[in-house]
Design a protein around this motif. Sequence first.
Motif, PDB file in Angstrom:
ATOM      1  N   GLN A  92       0.826  -1.206   0.000  1.00 13.88           N
ATOM      2  CA  GLN A  92       0.000   0.000   0.000  1.00 13.88           C
ATOM      3  C   GLN A  92       0.864   1.261   0.000  1.00 13.88           C
ATOM      4  OE1 GLN A  92      -4.030  -0.237   1.933  1.00 13.88           O
ATOM      5  NE2 GLN A  92      -2.863  -1.396   3.418  1.00 13.88           N
ATOM      6  N   LEU A  93       2.007   1.218   0.696  1.00 12.94           N
ATOM      7  CA  LEU A  93       2.885   2.389   0.728  1.00 12.94           C
ATOM      8  C   LEU A  93       3.528   2.628  -0.637  1.00 12.94           C
ATOM      9  CD1 LEU A  93       4.706   1.808   4.166  1.00 12.94           C
ATOM     10  CD2 LEU A  93       3.143   3.680   3.657  1.00 12.94           C
ATOM     11  N   THR A  94       3.825   1.526  -1.350  1.00 14.92           N
ATOM     12  CA  THR A  94       4.547   1.668  -2.626  1.00 14.92           C
ATOM     13  C   THR A  94       3.617   1.676  -3.830  1.00 14.92           C
ATOM     14  OG1 THR A  94       4.737  -0.735  -2.868  1.00 14.92           O
ATOM     15  CG2 THR A  94       6.551   0.402  -1.738  1.00 14.92           C
ATOM     16  N   GLY A  95       2.367   1.308  -3.631  1.00 19.54           N
ATOM     17  CA  GLY A  95       1.513   0.993  -4.779  1.00 19.54           C
ATOM     18  C   GLY A  95       1.626  -0.504  -5.000  1.00 19.54           C
ATOM     19  N   VAL A  96       0.496  -1.185  -5.143  1.00 20.27           N
ATOM     20  CA  VAL A  96       0.480  -2.640  -5.104  1.00 20.27           C
ATOM     21  C   VAL A  96       1.286  -3.262  -6.255  1.00 20.27           C
ATOM     22  CG1 VAL A  96      -1.651  -3.050  -6.418  1.00 20.27           C
ATOM     23  CG2 VAL A  96      -1.046  -4.582  -4.506  1.00 20.27           C
TER      24      VAL A  96
ATOM     25  N   PRO B 139       0.859  -9.621  -1.152  1.00 21.96           N
ATOM     26  CA  PRO B 139      -0.458 -10.038  -0.636  1.00 21.96           C
ATOM     27  C   PRO B 139      -0.666 -11.553  -0.670  1.00 21.96           C
ATOM     28  CG  PRO B 139      -0.690  -8.143  -2.076  1.00 21.96           C
ATOM     29  CD  PRO B 139       0.734  -8.605  -2.206  1.00 21.96           C
ATOM     30  N   TYR B 140       0.181 -12.268  -1.412  1.00 27.02           N
ATOM     31  CA  TYR B 140       0.089 -13.728  -1.468  1.00 27.02           C
ATOM     32  C   TYR B 140       1.043 -14.410  -0.482  1.00 27.02           C
ATOM     33  CZ  TYR B 140      -2.734 -13.009  -5.573  1.00 27.02           C
ATOM     34  OH  TYR B 140      -3.743 -12.615  -6.404  1.00 27.02           O
TER      35      TYR B 140
ATOM     36  N   ARG C 255      -5.260  -8.682  -2.854  1.00 24.28           N
ATOM     37  CA  ARG C 255      -5.101  -9.676  -3.934  1.00 24.28           C
ATOM     38  C   ARG C 255      -5.997  -9.311  -5.109  1.00 24.28           C
ATOM     39  NH1 ARG C 255      -4.529 -15.625  -0.929  1.00 24.28           N
ATOM     40  NH2 ARG C 255      -2.756 -15.002   0.364  1.00 24.28           N
ATOM     41  N   ASN C 256      -7.149  -8.736  -4.803  1.00 21.52           N
ATOM     42  CA  ASN C 256      -8.052  -8.349  -5.882  1.00 21.52           C
ATOM     43  C   ASN C 256      -7.544  -7.147  -6.658  1.00 21.52           C
ATOM     44  OD1 ASN C 256     -10.033 -10.325  -5.633  1.00 21.52           O
ATOM     45  ND2 ASN C 256     -10.919  -9.274  -3.851  1.00 21.52           N
ATOM     46  N   ARG C 257      -6.582  -6.433  -6.074  1.00 23.41           N
ATOM     47  CA  ARG C 257      -6.040  -5.265  -6.788  1.00 23.41           C
ATOM     48  C   ARG C 257      -4.756  -5.604  -7.529  1.00 23.41           C
ATOM     49  NH1 ARG C 257      -5.534  -0.882  -2.393  1.00 23.41           N
ATOM     50  NH2 ARG C 257      -4.094  -0.130  -3.974  1.00 23.41           N
ATOM     51  N   VAL C 258      -4.210  -6.813  -7.270  1.00 26.62           N
ATOM     52  CA  VAL C 258      -2.986  -7.233  -7.962  1.00 26.62           C
ATOM     53  C   VAL C 258      -3.365  -7.685  -9.371  1.00 26.62           C
ATOM     54  CG1 VAL C 258      -1.185  -9.002  -8.019  1.00 26.62           C
ATOM     55  CG2 VAL C 258      -1.848  -7.984  -5.842  1.00 26.62           C
ATOM     56  N   PRO C 259      -2.618  -7.254 -10.397  1.00 25.85           N
ATOM     57  CA  PRO C 259      -2.902  -7.764 -11.736  1.00 25.85           C
ATOM     58  C   PRO C 259      -2.629  -9.269 -11.783  1.00 25.85           C
ATOM     59  CG  PRO C 259      -1.115  -6.114 -11.753  1.00 25.85           C
ATOM     60  CD  PRO C 259      -1.507  -6.318 -10.333  1.00 25.85           C
ATOM     61  N   HIS C 260      -3.623 -10.060 -12.256  1.00 25.52           N
ATOM     62  CA  HIS C 260      -3.454 -11.515 -12.284  1.00 25.52           C
ATOM     63  C   HIS C 260      -2.730 -11.945 -13.553  1.00 25.52           C
ATOM     64  CE1 HIS C 260      -5.938 -12.574  -8.770  1.00 25.52           C
ATOM     65  NE2 HIS C 260      -6.500 -11.411  -9.036  1.00 25.52           N
TER      66      HIS C 260
END
Lengths: 475, 196
Positions: free
Chosen positions: A363-367, A374-375, A401-406
């Motif tokens: 969150q501090l760096t941008g996901v 997050p995993y 995890r929902n904000r991480v590009p899959h």
Amino acid sequence: MTTFLGMPATAPRGVGHLRGDTTFPRAARQALGNEQLRRNLRHATSTIRGKSSRVIAELPDWQELRTAGSAIKADVMSRLPELLEQLEARVTERGGVVHWAADANEANQIVTGLVRATGSDRVIKVKSMATQEIGLNEALEAAGIQPVETDLAELIVQLGNDRPSHILVPAIHRNRTEIRDIFLAAMPGVDPSLTDDPPVLAAAARKYLRETFLSTRVAVSGANFGIAETGTLAVVESEGNGRMCLTLPDTLITVMGIEKVVPTWRDLEVFLQLLPRASTGERMNPYTTMWTGVTPGDGPREFHLVLLDNGRSAVLADEVGRQALHCIRCSACLNVCPVYERTGGHAYGSVYPGPIGAVLSPQLTGVEDNASLPYASSLCGACFDACPVKIDIPSILVHLRNRVPHPPAERAAMRAAAYTMDRPRLYAHAQRAAKLARIAGRRGRGLPPPLSSWTVSRDLPAPPDQTFRDWWASR
Amino acid sequence: MSSKDVILGRVRAALRDAPAPGEVPREYRRTFPGADLDLLVDRLVDYRASVRRVAEDTVAPTAAEIAGGTIVVPQGLPPAWRPADVLVDDGLAPDRIAAAAAVLTAAAVAVAETGTIVLDASPDQGRRIITLLPDVHIVVLRPGQVVASVPEALARLDPARPLTWISGPSATSDIELNRVEGVHGPRHLHVLLLDG
């Protein structure tokens, strides 16, 4: 000019220690191969867990204290601007000087400038997560100023050209023999017959640092709490190096994350009970120093407080993730985490390791800069139970995890699965195909590439002999 | 635009959903029965502090015996507590304080439940530096200064004064979590608990 306001800035790249060189799975795999590391970690985390649960059990009102701590922090976040301005006003009234640093670069510039103005080419440092986060030591060194870490563990890390691996005990990954070797190689004036007995090692550090404490005119610290109502700053510690740094020099520079403000003096009654018991497993840490501005005749003549954003406002903008800012850096979540216990802190790549690091750093760096963190969790929930301010780390992990590009393969597989499950005939065929795969003998070997990345660390359940549909049809 | 404006602007923008300022439930204990001097002594000893219960007129000889050398005292220490040969802090240089065998002070408050002694730099406790550099710290505590809990202690303290909370001697657990006393601060803490 105001367009950026709606898009809070994250911590800048290329400065500080919030991003690793490699992904968590890759770093973790390497750490898992280090048996010494795993032994050191297992011993340390289980010891702290035991101590902590014993002293927490002494308090019949532990849950009420957690509830109060959580509520105070939520209240702080909801009126952060007002509290920060109040803190600034009180500190200024008492003879301190307040500086605002939007990011790591600005904080480093401010501190470097303040040290230069004193004419000193050396500073003594109290262990501080905020100054590690912004890479202050590297910035000071680049400016020709020598930063001397005075916490024993932090000194071990500094002399070993190493990185901290735990919030509370940064040298947790080192055993006594390794520490002796580091001292022999890097501590000026050390006795060459040094043994690896812990009291002997501590005495060597005491001797080396005494002279430095008494001859250095500037100190840099972090802060555990800053009280808006009174302008009081508080630092909790064990060794006395904090007291030395906070009271001996002429100039004290304190770098504090903006989330560390608490509204009232009375609020300390909650956090001074929660922090030591959750953190070191003590009823109270050996030393706490509290100061308000400057006091003539006692302690530093000049006091500077640097209020640091460096991505915190970006964390605050996320309604689910903002509770990561409630963290009081006790490290209880690290000590109960089965993932941390096996990989150690370095695998997380950031100065904030373990479960809290897995939610705070991205969150501090941008996901996108910390997409694997997050995993870095099994979502077992132990961290939530251990957190003295009830941060719901598992929920934030899932949210992030929902904000991480899959990865494209995973997305394609999930789309294919959804398509198949929507169509009964196709689904029946797929089940039969899975059975065939079993007969073909793939069981235990996982899925073929690119899906193998899923099964490399998970067991693939064998399909049953008979599907439910076949069984139903045979009735 | 100053960095202050930038940061406060970002923070205000981040709080656009206007979370309500919270009521803080304070259902934890403020005090509790049974927290007496014995509990304090038990907790102090658990932290490897040494505790003696003494009469006021024996403070001076007891301190002299513990120190076995020069004792630094703050200017406001009650004269009756002063051993014969003391070094009064009238702005002593750090190396003179460090060279002393011990320091003898009063205290502001003590917390029974946690075994904590708080100094608030009053004249009978002196500057923070004098209790930091000598290897032995002798603290005289009056029974009326002992409270049960952390909330009670904070209520008695003045945040405007420099405060030092002490729970046992300086300690580290940084080497394989072995507790080692006196890395930087005093290696020995002696508490003289006055009668009555």
